[in-house]
Motif scaffolding. Structure first.
Motif, mmCIF file in Angstrom:
data_model
loop_
_atom_site.group_PDB
_atom_site.id
_atom_site.type_symbol
_atom_site.label_atom_id
_atom_site.label_comp_id
_atom_site.label_asym_id
_atom_site.label_seq_id
_atom_site.Cartn_x
_atom_site.Cartn_y
_atom_site.Cartn_z
ATOM 1 N N GLN A 86 0.824 -1.207 0.000
ATOM 2 C CA GLN A 86 0.000 0.000 0.000
ATOM 3 C C GLN A 86 0.859 1.258 0.000
ATOM 4 N N THR A 87 1.918 1.241 0.812
ATOM 5 C CA THR A 87 2.821 2.393 0.859
ATOM 6 C C THR A 87 3.539 2.575 -0.471
ATOM 7 N N LEU A 88 3.988 1.455 -1.054
ATOM 8 C CA LEU A 88 4.701 1.527 -2.334
ATOM 9 C C LEU A 88 3.788 2.010 -3.462
ATOM 10 N N THR A 89 2.517 1.611 -3.424
ATOM 11 C CA THR A 89 1.572 2.066 -4.449
ATOM 12 C C THR A 89 1.462 3.584 -4.435
ATOM 13 N N ILE A 90 1.322 4.145 -3.238
ATOM 14 C CA ILE A 90 1.220 5.605 -3.105
ATOM 15 C C ILE A 90 2.508 6.269 -3.592
ATOM 16 N N ALA A 91 3.652 5.707 -3.180
ATOM 17 C CA ALA A 91 4.944 6.296 -3.561
ATOM 18 C C ALA A 91 5.159 6.237 -5.068
ATOM 19 N N ILE A 92 4.841 5.103 -5.701
ATOM 20 C CA ILE A 92 5.058 4.938 -7.145
ATOM 21 C C ILE A 92 4.195 5.920 -7.927
ATOM 22 N N ILE A 93 2.927 6.051 -7.542
ATOM 23 C CA ILE A 93 2.022 6.959 -8.258
ATOM 24 C C ILE A 93 2.437 8.407 -8.046
ATOM 25 N N LEU A 94 2.841 8.753 -6.837
ATOM 26 C CA LEU A 94 3.256 10.124 -6.558
ATOM 27 C C LEU A 94 4.518 10.481 -7.346
ATOM 28 N N ILE A 95 5.486 9.572 -7.369
ATOM 29 C CA ILE A 95 6.720 9.814 -8.126
ATOM 30 C C ILE A 95 6.419 9.923 -9.620
ATOM 31 N N ALA A 96 5.547 9.053 -10.132
ATOM 32 C CA ALA A 96 5.184 9.104 -11.552
ATOM 33 C C ALA A 96 4.554 10.445 -11.908
#
Length: 205
Positions: A86-96
């Motif tokens: 869940q944390t990685l999903t947020i981080a990946i989308i935010l970075i993208a």
């Protein structure tokens, strides 16, 4: 009443903002696809490690579902994603999202051209002049399209971005996408000699 072959009694002349032809929809779509590939490559470099960590947690869950299906389970029981996923999903989308912003907004602000638009020979210009757009308006133009990336995880972001990409079709006069209307911009073909200077009233430049 007479039946006219145009929406108006007489055919309307082609709009040429600042003396330049409007960019064709095919060129705009091709430029957007080139830019998407460029941003994906940036994500492969910057987001690649986080995607790798996500897959480390996701693959055991996926294999478990496949094993249940192979065993004949009618309705495979899906496991919940891990907190790290869940944390990685947020981080990946935010970075993208931030990578797309960094790629597009400064380029449109300064030259009116991303890499894709430069290859296709088209340019974003303000409706009222031919000078630089400025970061504020470039950000506004990008945000109406790019901020929906934050809603990719629920699917609605992709649908709305697809509609935005098609929106120039709904404006046959200026071919403004919805994000063009928000920033008061148009996309034009770049003439061989570059964008001509703005002609001020009275004939002075």
């Amino acid at each position: 009443m007479h039946a006219y072959p145009y929406p108006h009694p007489f055919p309307m002349p082609e709009v040429r903002p600042h003396g330049m032809a409007l960019a064709g929809l095919g060129k705009r779509l091709t430029a957007r696809l080139i830019d998407i590939v460029a941003v994906l490559l940036l994500n492969a470099v910057v987001n690649g490690y986080f995607v790798y960590l996500y897959l480390q947690d996701f693959m055991p869950i996926f294999r478990n579902i496949m094993d249940q299906a192979a065993a004949g389970t009618t309705v495979p029981v899906a496991q919940q994603g891990t907190p790290r996923m869940q944390t990685l999903t947020i981080a990946i989308i935010l970075i993208a999202t931030l990578l797309w912003l960094a790629y597009e907004a400064p380029a449109i602000s300064n030259s009116g051209q991303t890499f894709g638009k430069r290859l296709m020979g088209i340019k974003v210009v303000p409706v009222e002049k031919t000078g630089q757009l400025g970061f504020g308006r470039a950000f506004t133009r990008w945000a109406r399209l790019g901020m929906w990336t934050l809603f990719w995880s629920c699917g609605i972001g992709v649908v709305i971005q697809f509609l935005y990409a098609l929106s120039p079709v709904f404006d046959p006069r200026l071919r403004q996408a919805w994000h063009d209307k928000a920033a008061a911009t148009v996309v034009v073909d770049v003439p061989a000699g570059g964008v001509p200077p703005t002609i001020k009233p009275g004939g002075s430049r």
